[in-house]
Design an enzyme around this catalytic site. Structure first.
Site, short mmCIF file in Angstrom:
data_model
loop_
_atom_site.label_atom_id
_atom_site.label_comp_id
_atom_site.label_asym_id
_atom_site.label_seq_id
_atom_site.Cartn_x
_atom_site.Cartn_y
_atom_site.Cartn_z
N HIS A 132 18.96 100.90 6.05
CA HIS A 132 19.08 101.73 7.25
C HIS A 132 20.03 101.08 8.26
O HIS A 132 20.32 99.89 8.15
CB HIS A 132 17.71 101.94 7.91
CG HIS A 132 16.87 102.96 7.20
ND1 HIS A 132 16.12 102.63 6.08
CD2 HIS A 132 16.67 104.27 7.41
CE1 HIS A 132 15.49 103.72 5.66
NE2 HIS A 132 15.81 104.73 6.44
N LYS A 136 17.43 100.34 13.56
CA LYS A 136 16.06 100.67 13.12
C LYS A 136 15.11 99.53 13.46
O LYS A 136 15.43 98.36 13.24
CB LYS A 136 16.03 100.97 11.62
CG LYS A 136 14.66 101.45 11.15
CD LYS A 136 14.71 102.14 9.80
CE LYS A 136 13.34 102.55 9.32
NZ LYS A 136 12.69 103.55 10.20
P1 NAD Z 1 15.49 106.06 18.73
O1 NAD Z 1 15.17 104.67 19.14
O2 NAD Z 1 16.92 106.52 18.72
O3 NAD Z 1 14.69 107.12 19.64
C1 NAD Z 1 13.36 106.98 20.04
C2 NAD Z 1 13.22 107.65 21.41
O4 NAD Z 1 11.82 107.63 21.74
C3 NAD Z 1 13.96 106.90 22.54
O5 NAD Z 1 14.67 107.81 23.36
C4 NAD Z 1 12.83 106.23 23.32
O6 NAD Z 1 13.12 106.09 24.72
C5 NAD Z 1 11.69 107.24 23.09
N1 NAD Z 1 10.36 106.68 23.30
C6 NAD Z 1 9.90 105.42 23.06
N2 NAD Z 1 8.62 105.31 23.47
C7 NAD Z 1 8.27 106.52 23.98
C8 NAD Z 1 7.06 107.03 24.56
N3 NAD Z 1 5.99 106.23 24.73
N4 NAD Z 1 7.05 108.31 24.96
C9 NAD Z 1 8.14 109.12 24.83
N5 NAD Z 1 9.31 108.69 24.30
C10 NAD Z 1 9.36 107.39 23.86
O7 NAD Z 1 14.85 106.24 17.28
P2 NAD Z 1 15.14 107.38 16.18
O8 NAD Z 1 16.16 106.87 15.23
O9 NAD Z 1 15.35 108.69 16.87
O10 NAD Z 1 13.74 107.38 15.42
C11 NAD Z 1 12.52 107.70 16.10
C12 NAD Z 1 11.36 107.52 15.15
O11 NAD Z 1 11.47 108.50 14.09
C13 NAD Z 1 11.31 106.17 14.44
O12 NAD Z 1 9.96 105.79 14.26
C14 NAD Z 1 11.98 106.44 13.10
O13 NAD Z 1 11.59 105.56 12.08
C15 NAD Z 1 11.44 107.84 12.84
N6 NAD Z 1 12.24 108.65 11.88
C16 NAD Z 1 11.54 109.41 11.02
C17 NAD Z 1 12.20 110.25 10.16
C18 NAD Z 1 11.38 111.14 9.27
O14 NAD Z 1 11.96 111.95 8.50
N7 NAD Z 1 10.05 111.09 9.35
C19 NAD Z 1 13.59 110.30 10.14
C20 NAD Z 1 14.28 109.51 11.05
C21 NAD Z 1 13.60 108.68 11.93
#
Ligand code: NAD
Length: 243
Positions: A132, A136
């Site tokens: 990734h 991440k």
């Molecule tokens: P990222 O770091 O770009 O975004 C996360 C966002 O969440 C940020 O804007 C952050 O400020 C916000 N955040 C953090 N704590 C928070 C809270 N308490 N309340 C509200 N917002 C909060 O990360 P990303 O790449 O967008 O990934 C987010 C999550 O999704 C990760 O856990 C990642 O592993 C997961 N993900 C899952 C899939 C899937 O298909 N299930 C795919 C991609 C990413």
């Protein structure tokens, strides 16, 4: 009236994808919240809460969904096994889809991995490799964790069998161990390979995501599906009818 979704983690990579994809799929973004915003108030403007924020936020998100009787889609990863078991029980009070990966291709990879792990016995050494982007935060990925769970289930092994990387004089590979290796770098959206290696042949199942829109569209499809379901926790295999 079109289905209204709340995006939690709205300023993140996935949050922005979800906000972009929702209107194209006929859904309305009723609310978009991130750190510091008022989630309970925002929940009143949505039918489904979609969470792609941080593992630390999942408990509070579930509490809001159950208090407000809103359906849930959880894509956030990085929970410990014990924490996840506890959160699953709480989320089951509302209709909830919880998936470590919302892509159709990866969900097919889950099914193929189950089949391969059952046909190729313990003589075929199983290893999972994932890569990734450099940003991440958790490892191994939620998808790798699910692939490992499937292999352990098929081989009747416990988490004790997992080998997270190898270093030093670790000795010969034992037939029961299942290796897992997390690579990080650049802008890689998500790649997973499940390898079954025997003496004389090797089977590799690989999925490569090149655009995180695939996860966003899957999560929005899950949102459309989950609002018609009774309370309980479902996964993407349920949404896609792969079970
Ligand atoms: P990222 O770091 O770009 O975004 C996360 C966002 O969440 C940020 O804007 C952050 O400020 C916000 N955040 C953090 N704590 C928070 C809270 N308490 N309340 C509200 N917002 C909060 O990360 P990303 O790449 O967008 O990934 C987010 C999550 O999704 C990760 O856990 C990642 O592993 C997961 N993900 C899952 C899939 C899937 O298909 N299930 C795919 C991609 C990413």
């Amino acid at each position: 009236m079109s289905l209204r979704v709340l995006i939690n983690g709205a300023r993140g990579r996935m949050g922005l994808e979800l906000i972009g994809s929702a209107p194209k799929m006929g859904l309305t973004v009723g609310a978009a919240v991130d750190v510091g915003d008022d989630l309970p108030a925002a929940a009143d403007r949505a039918d489904v809460i979609i969470d792609f924020s941080s593992h630390a936020a999942t408990r509070a998100t579930i509490a809001v969904a159950t208090a407000k009787k809103k359906a849930l889609v959880i894509g956030t990863t990085g929970h410990s096994a014990a924490e996840k078991a506890e959160l699953l029980a709480l989320a089951a009070k509302v209709p909830c889809v919880w998936a470590g990966n919302f892509s159709v291709g990866v969900n097919l990879l889950f099914a193929l991995t189950r089949r391969a792990a059952s046909v190729l016995g313990s003589d075929y050494d199983a290893e999972v490799i994932e890569m990734h982007h450099r940003f991440k935060k958790d490892a191994p990925s939620g998808t790798a964790a699910r692939l490992l769970e499937i292999i352990l289930e098929e081989r009747k092994l416990t988490a004790e069998a997992l080998r997270h990387g190898r270093e030093g004089i670790v000795g010969e590979r034992t037939p029961t161990e299942v290796g897992v290796h997390a690579l990080r770098g650049g802008d890689v959206v998500g790649e997973h390979t499940v390898m079954f290696a025997a003496l004389g042949e090797r089977v590799e199942l690989t999925h490569k995501a090149t655009d995180r829109g695939i996860f966003a569209r899957g999560a929005l499809r899950a949102a459309q599906w989950v609002v018609t379901q009774p309370p309980g926790v479902y996964d993407m295999q349920d949404v896609l009818g792969l079970k």
